[in-house]
Design a protein around this motif. Structure first.
Motif, mmCIF file in Angstrom:
data_model
loop_
_atom_site.group_PDB
_atom_site.id
_atom_site.type_symbol
_atom_site.label_atom_id
_atom_site.label_comp_id
_atom_site.label_asym_id
_atom_site.label_seq_id
_atom_site.Cartn_x
_atom_site.Cartn_y
_atom_site.Cartn_z
ATOM 1 N N PHE A 259 -79.457 7.365 -21.306
ATOM 2 C CA PHE A 259 -78.813 6.096 -20.979
ATOM 3 C C PHE A 259 -77.512 6.290 -20.201
ATOM 4 C CE2 PHE A 259 -80.595 2.547 -23.857
ATOM 5 C CZ PHE A 259 -81.881 3.056 -23.731
ATOM 6 N N SER A 260 -76.870 7.444 -20.344
ATOM 7 C CA SER A 260 -75.597 7.669 -19.665
ATOM 8 C C SER A 260 -75.761 7.814 -18.159
ATOM 9 C CB SER A 260 -74.904 8.916 -20.233
ATOM 10 O OG SER A 260 -75.715 10.068 -20.045
ATOM 11 N N ARG A 261 -76.992 7.998 -17.676
ATOM 12 C CA ARG A 261 -77.247 8.127 -16.247
ATOM 13 C C ARG A 261 -77.825 6.851 -15.641
ATOM 14 N NH1 ARG A 261 -77.178 13.346 -14.393
ATOM 15 N NH2 ARG A 261 -78.533 12.771 -12.672
ATOM 16 N N ILE A 262 -77.832 5.783 -16.443
ATOM 17 C CA ILE A 262 -78.390 4.506 -15.990
ATOM 18 C C ILE A 262 -77.280 3.459 -15.984
ATOM 19 C CG2 ILE A 262 -80.132 2.740 -16.439
ATOM 20 C CD1 ILE A 262 -81.689 4.914 -17.978
ATOM 21 N N ASP A 263 -77.159 2.744 -14.879
ATOM 22 C CA ASP A 263 -76.068 1.769 -14.736
ATOM 23 C C ASP A 263 -76.228 0.575 -15.661
ATOM 24 O OD1 ASP A 263 -74.824 3.300 -12.771
ATOM 25 O OD2 ASP A 263 -75.989 2.370 -11.161
ATOM 26 N N ASN A 264 -77.456 0.093 -15.829
ATOM 27 C CA ASN A 264 -77.662 -1.114 -16.617
ATOM 28 C C ASN A 264 -78.949 -1.002 -17.423
ATOM 29 O OD1 ASN A 264 -78.963 -4.070 -16.803
ATOM 30 N ND2 ASN A 264 -76.743 -4.261 -16.839
ATOM 31 N N VAL A 265 -78.815 -1.160 -18.733
ATOM 32 C CA VAL A 265 -79.973 -1.162 -19.638
ATOM 33 C C VAL A 265 -79.992 -2.497 -20.368
ATOM 34 C CG1 VAL A 265 -81.150 -0.033 -21.541
ATOM 35 C CG2 VAL A 265 -79.783 1.330 -19.947
ATOM 36 N N SER A 266 -81.113 -3.197 -20.300
ATOM 37 C CA SER A 266 -81.208 -4.524 -20.900
ATOM 38 C C SER A 266 -82.400 -4.609 -21.843
ATOM 39 C CB SER A 266 -81.343 -5.603 -19.816
ATOM 40 O OG SER A 266 -80.238 -5.580 -18.941
ATOM 41 N N LEU A 267 -82.239 -5.435 -22.857
ATOM 42 C CA LEU A 267 -83.305 -5.730 -23.815
ATOM 43 C C LEU A 267 -83.605 -7.218 -23.729
ATOM 44 C CD1 LEU A 267 -85.141 -4.930 -26.233
ATOM 45 C CD2 LEU A 267 -83.181 -5.420 -27.721
#
Length: 320
Positions: A259-267
């Motif tokens: 997750f630290s390499r992804i700008d935006n994580v959504s659920l």
């Protein structure tokens, strides 16, 4: 009594392949204002339990944090610790009554999370080690039940002169409110993650669940396949693995998502006929790398507050 095991090795130890000897001694350390400084009276420190004495009826243990050199390196959420505690001898939370005082003991999943010999005090001469706790309610006293290990001369010297790397599993959680039938929630976690813990939301009330990485669908489930792709832990708690592995105590990081390499994580969650807002939490078990070198410690990247951005190659300052 514990020091007896440090007696020089003989023929019996040699026949069993025992080259380094250790002695263990239990300790009880008191918290002051929800903090304690780990005494440097042993070479290795392992935490066993946190005990609260004469607690109020509304008492609730929230989380445990570990600081080295004034910087937080470990945060463990209590509700997630309860899911990771796997012991045939005792449960995560135990209650007893002594002299009309209600005593609560929380057995920390130190071994289940792989923290044995994590705190090599002999390798940290320039850093102060602290344990912090957070709870709701009142208690007369809070103590840490722990073990110190004493090494023989050879292993002590080797450990003091060597650098060490250890994986750290953080147990973190975010709070959300589902106010509409369909709502998207932003996840602010860092690190390698193999799945999500959904707490306070019954999976039978979910019509669709979708995880988006930078706006692209990573995982999409519906009411027909969701029951077969989650590990149901209670009526309102379930674990959603990304890799099909329901055993969150034995995850393969090669199948995790960083997750630290992804700008935006959504659920994105769609529920059935929502009547009133639903408070729920999303938890994760994330991994980091702790390095000890030249008497100091540092993390591969900083967690800080879960809403902050990761910081690469953080090194702690030496305390004067």
């Amino acid at each position: 009594m514990a020091l007896i095991s440090l007696i020089a090795t003989g023929s019996l130890e040699n026949s069993l392949g025992i080259t380094n000897k250790r002695a263990m001694k239990p300790f009880e350390l008191n918290f002051v204002n929800k903090r304690l400084i780990v005494e440097r009276s042993g070479d290795l420190f392992n935490l066993q339990s946190i005990q609260f004495r004469n607690v109020s009826d509304n008492f609730e243990f929230k989380q445990l944090c570990l600081d080295i050199g004034g910087s937080n390196i470990l945060t463990l959420d209590s509700s997630l610790m309860s899911l990771h505690r796997k012991s045939k001898y005792n449960s995560y939370e135990e209650e007893m009554n002594i002299d009309n005082q209600r005593i609560l003991t929380f057995n920390i999943p130190w071994k289940e999370l792989g923290y044995q010999d994590l705190l090599k005090l002999i390798s940290l001469p320039y850093h102060e080690v602290r344990v912090r706790i957070d709870y709701q309610g009142t208690c007369n006293n809070s103590v840490a039940l722990c073990y110190y290990s004493y090494l023989d001369t050879t292993e002590r010297s080797q450990m003091a002169q060597s650098s060490h790397e250890s994986f750290l599993f953080q147990l973190q959680k975010q709070n959300f409110i589902q106010q509409n039938n369909t709502q998207t929630h932003t996840l602010l976690f860092n690190g390698i993650i193999n799945g999500l813990f959904i707490i306070g939301l019954n999976y039978s009330s979910i019509s669709e669940l979708e995880i988006l990485l930078n706006g692209h669908t990573r995982l999409q489930l519906n009411q027909y396949n969701l029951p077969y792709l989650v590990n149901r832990l209670s009526e309102s708690t379930f674990y959603l693995p990304f890799d099909g592995n329901f055993d969150f105590n034995n995850t393969d990081l090669a199948y995790g998502t960083n997750f630290s390499r992804i700008d935006n994580v959504s659920l994105k969650i769609t529920t059935q006929n929502i009547i009133a807002p639903i408070d729920f939490q999303v938890g994760v078990k994330t991994v980091n790398l702790l390095r000890m070198m030249s008497g100091m410690a540092g993390l591969d990247f900083a967690y800080g507050n879960i809403s902050s951005s990761p910081v690469s190659s953080q090194e702690f300052e030496i305390e004067n």
